[in-house]
Write an enzyme that holds these catalytic residues in place. Structure first.
Site, short mmCIF file in Angstrom:
data_model
loop_
_atom_site.label_atom_id
_atom_site.label_comp_id
_atom_site.label_asym_id
_atom_site.label_seq_id
_atom_site.Cartn_x
_atom_site.Cartn_y
_atom_site.Cartn_z
N GLU A 45 -55.92 34.77 -85.10
CA GLU A 45 -54.68 34.28 -84.50
C GLU A 45 -53.95 33.30 -85.44
O GLU A 45 -52.74 33.40 -85.66
CB GLU A 45 -54.96 33.59 -83.16
CG GLU A 45 -55.55 34.49 -82.10
CD GLU A 45 -57.07 34.49 -82.10
OE1 GLU A 45 -57.65 34.88 -81.07
OE2 GLU A 45 -57.67 34.09 -83.12
N LYS A 68 -60.75 26.33 -90.13
CA LYS A 68 -61.92 25.96 -90.93
C LYS A 68 -62.19 27.01 -92.01
O LYS A 68 -62.37 26.69 -93.18
CB LYS A 68 -63.14 25.80 -90.03
CG LYS A 68 -64.39 25.34 -90.77
CD LYS A 68 -65.59 25.22 -89.84
CE LYS A 68 -65.43 24.08 -88.88
NZ LYS A 68 -66.67 23.85 -88.07
N GLY A 91 -64.87 22.41 -83.10
CA GLY A 91 -63.41 22.38 -82.97
C GLY A 91 -62.93 21.52 -81.82
O GLY A 91 -61.95 20.78 -81.94
N ARG A 92 -63.62 21.58 -80.68
CA ARG A 92 -63.17 20.84 -79.50
C ARG A 92 -63.47 19.35 -79.60
O ARG A 92 -63.08 18.58 -78.72
CB ARG A 92 -63.82 21.43 -78.25
CG ARG A 92 -65.34 21.49 -78.29
CD ARG A 92 -65.87 22.37 -77.16
NE ARG A 92 -67.30 22.58 -77.18
CZ ARG A 92 -67.92 23.48 -77.92
NH1 ARG A 92 -67.22 24.26 -78.73
NH2 ARG A 92 -69.24 23.63 -77.85
N HIS A 100 -47.72 18.08 -54.78
CA HIS A 100 -46.83 19.05 -54.15
C HIS A 100 -47.24 20.48 -54.51
O HIS A 100 -46.46 21.41 -54.31
CB HIS A 100 -45.39 18.78 -54.57
CG HIS A 100 -44.88 17.45 -54.09
ND1 HIS A 100 -44.20 17.30 -52.91
CD2 HIS A 100 -45.01 16.21 -54.62
CE1 HIS A 100 -43.89 16.03 -52.73
NE2 HIS A 100 -44.39 15.34 -53.75
N LYS A 151 -63.15 38.85 -78.93
CA LYS A 151 -62.39 38.83 -80.18
C LYS A 151 -62.84 39.94 -81.11
O LYS A 151 -62.03 40.58 -81.79
CB LYS A 151 -62.55 37.46 -80.85
CG LYS A 151 -61.88 36.32 -80.10
CD LYS A 151 -62.26 34.97 -80.65
CE LYS A 151 -61.78 34.76 -82.05
NZ LYS A 151 -62.03 33.38 -82.52
N GLU A 186 -66.14 25.03 -72.63
CA GLU A 186 -66.70 25.68 -73.80
C GLU A 186 -68.04 25.07 -74.18
O GLU A 186 -68.91 25.74 -74.72
CB GLU A 186 -65.73 25.58 -74.98
CG GLU A 186 -66.08 26.51 -76.14
CD GLU A 186 -64.96 26.63 -77.15
OE1 GLU A 186 -64.19 27.61 -77.09
OE2 GLU A 186 -64.86 25.74 -78.02
#
Length: 540
Positions: A211, A205, A266-267, A383, A503, A352
């Protein structure tokens, strides 16, 4: 008044004391029609919630809590474009991303729907050009590799959806995703690729995310090492951003920047320009089909009465287990290999959003909020960790998701897959008594180890087939379920300050790791010792 001090909440608490020890075996024995009655169907989703530890009185009491909490009022405020993200003074309008043309959703007096469709049209034009081969790279080669660089919602959403819809993707083009700042992620994603055939989508954005931009500049160096011409960037990089100045500074033509807005978290964003890689994969028509699925569930959530509203029902069941039974986790168990990334996506959506410890007014909450979400596709999970769900000491509500029609009909695979899906909720609900185990001739010493208590709650969702349309419905269902729970808990589900502190500290530590001389360190003794050990071993 705090929600846990209201008469409605207290009524649920009294009811819980009465029913907490009821077993699903008894509930089904007392209500032979339970499996037919406790169901709900919306679009392509058939929900069986009969294997929950509830009676006929439970849901009306929980619905009264939802009314007291103002769930529908907050929902209506969201759809109206009001700024319900109070800490950031923003509207919450992921529903506008899939609103039909001609509809009106206003923010600050301006209808945002035309702008949404303008971006969708630009995305569609770009996708058709890349998919047809009209868009070519710097050397004249067709694009055969698309790499999305983002993190969080700019990665998890399109990554999940591209895998979920792989069956209908353009197999000529390979789609890869880079999110981790760990250089291994970049190295593996680009290994064996030709820069002349590779297109990067930089999704950020602000175009400043550490990152994402670290990986973006590494991608730029990688591409130029092969293409050897700065002008090539314009044909091998596009941006999803709001910061045209930084995009241009990077070397991307702002005409190849696809915009999204600060009223999209964002999510909640992969059905916006963040989903450009997905549109390239499934085509504009497939993307539109998915948006129609979102719209269907949005409209249901917006208009259905509380007692017939699937997201509200699921949200209230989550409150029931979280706040009254004390369950701390929730398992999402899709029986589809294509949904391998669904749970990771829903982890961010739920944790979040609702991993908060203060209410909307900034006061500490006095009740448990969002659950830990986990799981993986069946039958693999059977399993791995189903042992703990069946015979462990923790109560773990679970959602089972299956499809009646396989994407690939190979032998009897799908029938066996679905047999497991139907068997697991049955086994979790009813278990196996010691008497039943002993009657099978099991040695007495083994009987306790092979007894299953049962009474583990589950929801089962059956959909027709995994398509763009059904995926849209499923994701919107979980979006609105998370919304419902956040509204009941009176928390802001749409900020994420919790991701910031670590961060920010990392930006202080990074230059200390890279300094030539030993720096002065102003950390606690543990962090200081770790930094010094890292520097020593890194030099070696």
């Amino acid at each position: 008044m705090r929600i846990d001090e209201t008469p409605e909440w207290e009524a649920v608490a009294s009811h819980f004391a009465e029913v907490r020890d009821l077993h699903l075996r008894q509930l089904f024995a007392d209500e032979p029609d339970r499996g037919d009655r406790m169901t709900l169907e919306v679009g392509d989703i058939y929900l069986d919630y009969s294997k929950n530890r509830i009676t006929a009185e439970t849901m009306p009491l929980l619905e009264a809590v939802a009314r007291r909490a103002g769930v529908t009022e907050l929902r209506d405020a969201m759809f109206a474009g009001e700024k319900i993200n109070i800490t950031e003074d923003r509207a919450v309008l992921h529903v506008a991303l899939r609103a039909p043309r001609g509809s009106v959703i206003e923010v600050d007096g301006a209808n945002v729907v035309p702008e949404v469709h303008h971006v969708l049209d630009r995305m569609a034009d770009f996708a058709r050009r890349v998919r047809s081969g009209e868009w070519i790279g710097h050397t004249g080669d067709r694009i055969r590799n698309v790499i999305n660089i983002g993190i969080g919602g700019s990665d998890l959403g399109p990554r999940m959806a591209c895998e979920a819809l792989r069956d209908v993707t353009d197999r000529y083009i390979k789609f890869r995703f880079i999110s981790n700042i760990d250089g291994t992620d970049f190295w593996e994603a680009t290994r064996g690729l030709d820069p002349s055939e590779t297109l990067f989508i930089i999704s950020s954005k602000t175009f400043t995310t550490l990152e994402t931009m670290t990986n973006a500049y590494t991608a730029r160096e990688w591409a130029l090492a092969g293409l050897r011409d700065d002008s090539a960037i314009a044909q091998h990089f596009v941006a999803v951003s709001t910061n045209a100045a930084e995009v241009a500074k990077f070397g991307i033509d702002p005409q190849n920047m696809f915009e999204f807005w600060d009223w999209v978290g964002g999510r909640y964003s992969y059905d916006s320009a963040i989903g450009l890689s997905l549109m390239l994969a499934v085509g504009p028509e497939g993307f539109e089909e998915m948006l129609e699925g979102f719209r269907l569930m949005d409209e249901h959530f917006r208009t259905a009465p509380i007692g017939e509203n699937m997201p509200i029902l699921l949200g209230l069941l989550g409150v029931w287990y979280n706040n009254f039974f004390g369950a701390e986790t929730k398992a999402i168990l899709p029986y589809s290999q294509y949904l391998a990334h669904l749970t990771a996506y829903l982890q961010q959506l739920d944790m979040e959003s609702n991993g908060k410890s203060v209410d909307r007014e900034g006061n500490p909450v006095h009740w448990q909020t969002g659950p830990i979400v986990w799981g993986q596709p069946g039958t693999n999970g059977q399993h791995a960790y189903y042992q703990l769900i069946h015979q462990g000491t923790k109560l773990i509500p679970a959602d089972f998701i299956g499809f009646c029609q396989p994407n690939h009909d190979i032998g009897n695979h799908h029938d066996l897959l679905m047999a497991n899906l139907f068997a697991q909720p049955e086994a979790l609900a009813f278990g196996k008594t010691a008497a039943e185990v002993a009657a099978e001739g099991v040695p007495a010493a083994q009987v306790p180890h092979r007894t299953f208590a049962g009474n583990h709650p589950t929801n089962t969702m059956l959909l027709s087939k995994l398509t763009p349309h059904t995926l849209g419905q499923l994701i919107a269902l979980y979006e609105h379920t998370v919304f419902t729970q956040g509204a009941v808990w009176n928390i802001n589900s749409f900020d994420q300050w919790g991701v910031e502190l670590g961060k920010k500290l990392a930006q202080t530590i990074a230059p200390e790791l890279m300094a030539g001389d030993d720096p002065d360190l102003d950390h606690d003794s543990s962090t200081t010792a770790l930094i010094r050990r890292y520097r020593s071993l890194r030099r070696d």
